[in-house]
Design an enzyme around this catalytic site. Sequence first.
Site, PDB file in Angstrom:
ATOM      1  CG  ASP A  82      71.533  19.514  36.105  1.00 50.63           C
ATOM      2  OD1 ASP A  82      71.244  18.940  37.486  1.00 50.63           O
ATOM      3  OD2 ASP A  82      72.467  20.339  36.063  1.00 50.63           O
TER       4      ASP A  82
HETATM    5  C1  BGC Z   1      73.309  20.676  39.465  1.00 52.81           C
HETATM    6  C2  BGC Z   1      73.661  19.204  39.452  1.00 52.81           C
HETATM    7  C3  BGC Z   1      73.320  18.554  40.692  1.00 52.81           C
HETATM    8  C4  BGC Z   1      71.696  18.212  40.720  1.00 52.81           C
HETATM    9  C5  BGC Z   1      71.375  17.474  41.901  1.00 52.81           C
HETATM   10  C6  BGC Z   1      71.749  20.683  39.767  1.00 52.81           C
HETATM   11  O1  BGC Z   1      71.496  21.757  40.118  1.00 52.81           O
HETATM   12  O2  BGC Z   1      73.584  21.147  38.462  1.00 52.81           O
HETATM   13  O3  BGC Z   1      75.135  19.441  39.321  1.00 52.81           O
HETATM   14  O4  BGC Z   1      73.994  17.244  40.610  1.00 52.81           O
HETATM   15  O5  BGC Z   1      71.479  19.606  40.773  1.00 52.81           O
HETATM   16  O6  BGC Z   1      71.434  18.372  43.073  1.00 52.81           O
END
Ligand code: BGC
Length: 729
Positions: free
Chosen positions: A264
């Site tokens: 993530d």
């Molecule tokens: C989220 C993810 C997301 C990523 C990119 C993170 O804060 O938890 O689900 O895909 O950011 O935006």
Amino acid sequence: MKTHLALTLLLCTTLTACKPNSDSSPDLLTESQIEQEIDDILPQLTLDEKIALIHAQSKFSSPGVARLGIPELWMSDGPHGVRAEICWDSWSYAGQTNDCVTAFPSLTALAATWSQSLATEYGAALGREARYRGKNVLLGPGVNICRTPLGGRNFEYMGEDPLLVAQTAVAYIEGLQGEGVAACVKHFALNNQEVDRCEIEVHVSDRTLREIYLPAFEASVRQAHVWSIMGAYNVYNGEHCCHNKKLNNILKGEWAFDGATITDWGGAHSTEQSIANGLDLEMGTYTNGLTSGKSFAYDNYYLAKPYRDAINEGRADMQTLDDKVRRVLRLNLRTHNRIGHGRVGSSDHSDIARRVAREGIVLLKNEAQTLPLDSQTTMRIAVVGENATRSMTRAGGSSELKPLYEVSPLEGIQKTFRNAQITYAMGYSSGKSSYGRVNEPTENQATLHAEAVDLAKQSDLVIFVGGLNKNHQQDCEAGDRISYKLPFGQEDLIKDIASANKNIIVVLLSGNAVEMKWEENVRATLMAWHLGSECGNAIADILSGRTCPSGKLPITFYEELTDCGAIAHGAESYPGAEKHQTYKEELLVGYRYTSTQNIRPHYPFGHGLSYTTFSLQNATVSNVASVNGAATIEVDVCNTGSREGAEVVQVYVGKKDSQVFRPTNELRGYQKVWLSPGETQRVCIAIPERRLAYWDEAKNDWHIEKGRYTAYIGTSVSDTPIEIDFEVR
Ligand code: BGC
């Protein structure tokens, strides 16, 4: 230098744009050709090139190898549409004007359709939009279990039941990847709340992990062969989930996942653990998702210079690095293996969005057949509520979208009831929100409230459109809700309107259940989730009866918040204390808690009314070895009403004499069927053995108990008129 097949393919792409897509196309690389390609590429790569391939070069991309014709890898959120372009080095939007898309309904709405064929169509449409936008990886679907109704991101997930989530996810992934775009199933694992999401350590029994929190990930890998998976922010078993030994052993060892693991954004915290525990691609380090971003020194990422130094100094081996590179190259080749450009905003995509939206809407209550309304009505209709006009797609965190268009509920109602006299009052205002902050509304709430009640008095019917919104601490990333009640004074407003005009219908736009003590004052209630571009059209389809409602709840509506098992066990269970939490309710998530503890929910899991009626009859159970089934349930479903409609036959199974503790009943199969008035169809639901197994912690494996099981067959977890026993030998 050898010209790579992948490069040849990319060149063909521009020349054959109109060719229909087909996996059998001779121009596409087979999986074994992809492996040959990688075998050929790997020895040509320098150490620097290998290291570059496994970490970000920008917010949403990782580099290719230009001199070898290996293209960059572009990723995008996800999961309800393709997100607008973000700046190279910051979280700001790039301000492009060519990045608008179809906003598809939220995943909760998709789950509420209980339709795998719709989920596949949804995934495929999303895949075509992603391809047109030049994306290789779509960051979704989100398959975390909705553990409490307070979860800020529950709207991005698919409810509380592992089977329903798994089946919906598999269908979505197959649709998406069928278009040559990788799904990135997220967030692996145990990311079930937004409170302290980056630090909280989750303690959960192995049995609960396996039976509740992992099945959707397992099905994504083993059934849908997902090409990538995103680690979660939180901690489990002493390590952050993005580089977690135990989770990695399950994923790449037991399940034989052959794709790439991606962090993530900002989820990596250690070079050593990233190397050892199977992290393949590092993104967004030095940020906490969207909430902050200090600097973007890509070369200092955990899998950048520190890894190269470790290799050069003999502290890390080349074989492990090659495995990561191989997986990233595999993802790269798989997602550049497609002919044609996809498309955005086509009428078929709007059509899919609308069908999912209207099949996802759940008719919760319909006193005295208030609904459907006659589309020719000349009534004075007051539409009240901020959500009747507020855009829900442009907020909520990383899933937010820049839609090509968005039909509001008010517009949908106006277009449908053309002869009615429609007026609008906002009723309340919630203010604008961004991450972690809400700007107080500028309107005077008392005035808005009084105007709405006045309007209700002068009308024949009130359609109240409220619920949550995508503000911080509503349905929004990086915070959970702080109350189970309807926010912004809506409860009082509904009660005051109902005293002024008894003819009131409530439409809730929300990713979560809410407390419904106000509901006794209203005639009908629709749960409409967040529905994207086609929101207003789909709501009007249901209100007017153009479509017969068929959505079923993928979550429990508890009477009280403390009827939720996770909450009932106190703060150590939710939201945790001192950055630790224990899932004390264990297997008893959602309806598993209310059924087992004999708690009456306000609306049970699986509930949803229709404008027609159905009967279930002549149920039988048999063993059919050919479908690897422990049991096959068959039942006649008859549409006994006067209009076309759909019913979802749900099979819950329990084992009264089990040697181990089990919830009273658990969803083990279901099927949705559309029927004309008077029509009967025999529905056949196979229940493979594995669905009856429990995770044996002593043996560290699944165990299927022999003996007698009971199938409870019906149309919600609380409405199962048919009970049949069957044997597993
Ligand atoms: C989220 C993810 C997301 C990523 C990119 C993170 O804060 O938890 O689900 O895909 O950011 O935006």
